[in-house]
Design a protein around this motif. Structure first.
Motif, short mmCIF file in Angstrom:
data_model
loop_
_atom_site.label_atom_id
_atom_site.label_comp_id
_atom_site.label_asym_id
_atom_site.label_seq_id
_atom_site.Cartn_x
_atom_site.Cartn_y
_atom_site.Cartn_z
N UNK A 196 5.33 -2.46 5.76
CA UNK A 196 6.30 -2.26 4.67
C UNK A 196 7.29 -1.32 5.20
N UNK A 197 6.76 -0.21 5.88
CA UNK A 197 7.77 0.86 5.84
C UNK A 197 8.62 0.80 7.08
N UNK A 198 8.49 -0.26 8.18
CA UNK A 198 9.43 -0.44 8.95
C UNK A 198 10.59 -1.46 8.60
N UNK A 199 10.40 -1.67 7.32
CA UNK A 199 11.28 -2.84 6.41
C UNK A 199 12.18 -2.30 5.59
N UNK A 200 11.43 -1.29 4.59
CA UNK A 200 11.82 -0.79 3.41
C UNK A 200 11.83 0.57 3.44
N UNK A 201 13.04 1.43 3.25
CA UNK A 201 12.71 2.95 3.27
C UNK A 201 12.06 3.11 1.92
N UNK A 202 11.60 4.61 2.00
CA UNK A 202 10.74 5.22 0.87
C UNK A 202 11.42 5.16 -0.51
N UNK A 203 12.68 5.50 -0.31
CA UNK A 203 13.40 5.46 -1.83
C UNK A 203 13.70 3.94 -2.33
N UNK A 204 13.98 3.15 -1.44
CA UNK A 204 14.05 1.65 -1.72
C UNK A 204 12.82 1.32 -2.41
N UNK A 205 11.67 1.39 -1.97
CA UNK A 205 10.23 0.98 -2.28
C UNK A 205 10.10 1.50 -3.63
N UNK A 206 10.38 2.88 -3.67
CA UNK A 206 10.30 3.39 -5.15
C UNK A 206 11.02 2.77 -6.06
N UNK A 207 12.31 2.37 -5.80
CA UNK A 207 13.48 1.93 -6.75
C UNK A 207 12.81 0.56 -7.11
N UNK A 208 12.22 -0.36 -6.19
CA UNK A 208 12.01 -1.69 -6.39
C UNK A 208 10.93 -1.86 -7.57
N UNK A 209 9.96 -0.70 -7.51
CA UNK A 209 8.73 -0.91 -8.24
C UNK A 209 8.57 0.00 -9.51
N UNK A 210 9.65 0.86 -9.74
CA UNK A 210 9.68 1.94 -10.72
C UNK A 210 9.29 1.56 -12.01
N UNK A 211 9.68 0.26 -12.49
CA UNK A 211 9.62 -0.07 -13.74
C UNK A 211 8.29 -1.02 -13.93
N UNK A 212 7.69 -1.23 -12.83
CA UNK A 212 6.30 -2.27 -12.74
C UNK A 212 5.18 -1.36 -13.08
N UNK A 213 4.40 -1.77 -14.01
CA UNK A 213 3.11 -0.80 -14.38
C UNK A 213 1.79 -1.43 -13.71
N UNK A 214 1.78 -2.82 -13.42
CA UNK A 214 0.59 -3.61 -13.00
C UNK A 214 0.49 -3.28 -11.30
N UNK A 215 -0.67 -2.65 -10.78
CA UNK A 215 -0.77 -2.24 -9.44
C UNK A 215 -0.45 -3.79 -8.50
N UNK A 216 -0.99 -4.54 -8.95
CA UNK A 216 -1.01 -5.92 -8.29
C UNK A 216 0.29 -6.78 -8.23
N UNK A 217 1.03 -6.50 -9.27
CA UNK A 217 2.30 -6.95 -9.38
C UNK A 217 3.17 -6.16 -8.38
N UNK A 218 3.04 -4.73 -8.41
CA UNK A 218 3.76 -3.94 -7.64
C UNK A 218 3.66 -4.27 -6.06
#
Length: 132
Positions: free
Chosen positions: A98-120
């Motif tokens: 994950x981290x070689x492809x997506x930056x930390x903040x980008x990952x947070x922004x992508x899943x910030x509104x998702x509440x289900x861990x599997x969906x995240x």
């Protein structure tokens, strides 16, 4: 919360919408890791188009296995205590896939509104695969 990591694993916490990296990636080219590897008789090589590797083989400086490189690697994890309060929203635990492809903040922004861990996890995986 206690966080322990080794190798290419990383923990990133989302606090008030901001990504905060909690762990250190154990990559062979970092100054401390390279010095430790060389002190133990190993070396770090970097070939054109590749990542730094311990003795030309392993791309992490700390690992549990890899018997042939055990003399040069450390299996000592970094351990950190992180207080949890109401400002902490979630934690992303992942490896360099994950981290070689997506930056930390980008990952947070992508899943910030998702509440289900599997969906995240599925959302992050889809994003990585789409970028490769």
């Amino acid at each position: 919360m206690w966080i322990a990591n080794i190798g290419d694993s990383r923990a990133v916490v989302c606090e008030r919408g901001a990504a905060n990296q909690l762990t250190v990636d154990h990559e062979p080219h970092t100054t401390n890791e390279r010095k430790r590897i060389e002190k133990q008789g190993g070396f770090v090589s970097t070939f054109l188009g590749d990542v730094p590797r311990v003795n030309g083989q392993l791309a992490v400086a700390r690992a549990f296995g890899d018997q042939s490189l055990k003399a040069y690697l450390s299996s000592e994890p970094d351990v950190k205590h992180v207080p949890i309060n109401s400002s902490v929203e979630f934690v992303i635990l992942a490896s360099d896939g994950l981290w070689k492809v997506i930056k930390n903040q980008e990952a947070v922004n992508l899943v910030n509104s998702i509440k289900d861990p599997q969906a995240t996890a599925k959302r992050l995986t889809s994003e990585v695969l789409a970028k490769r």
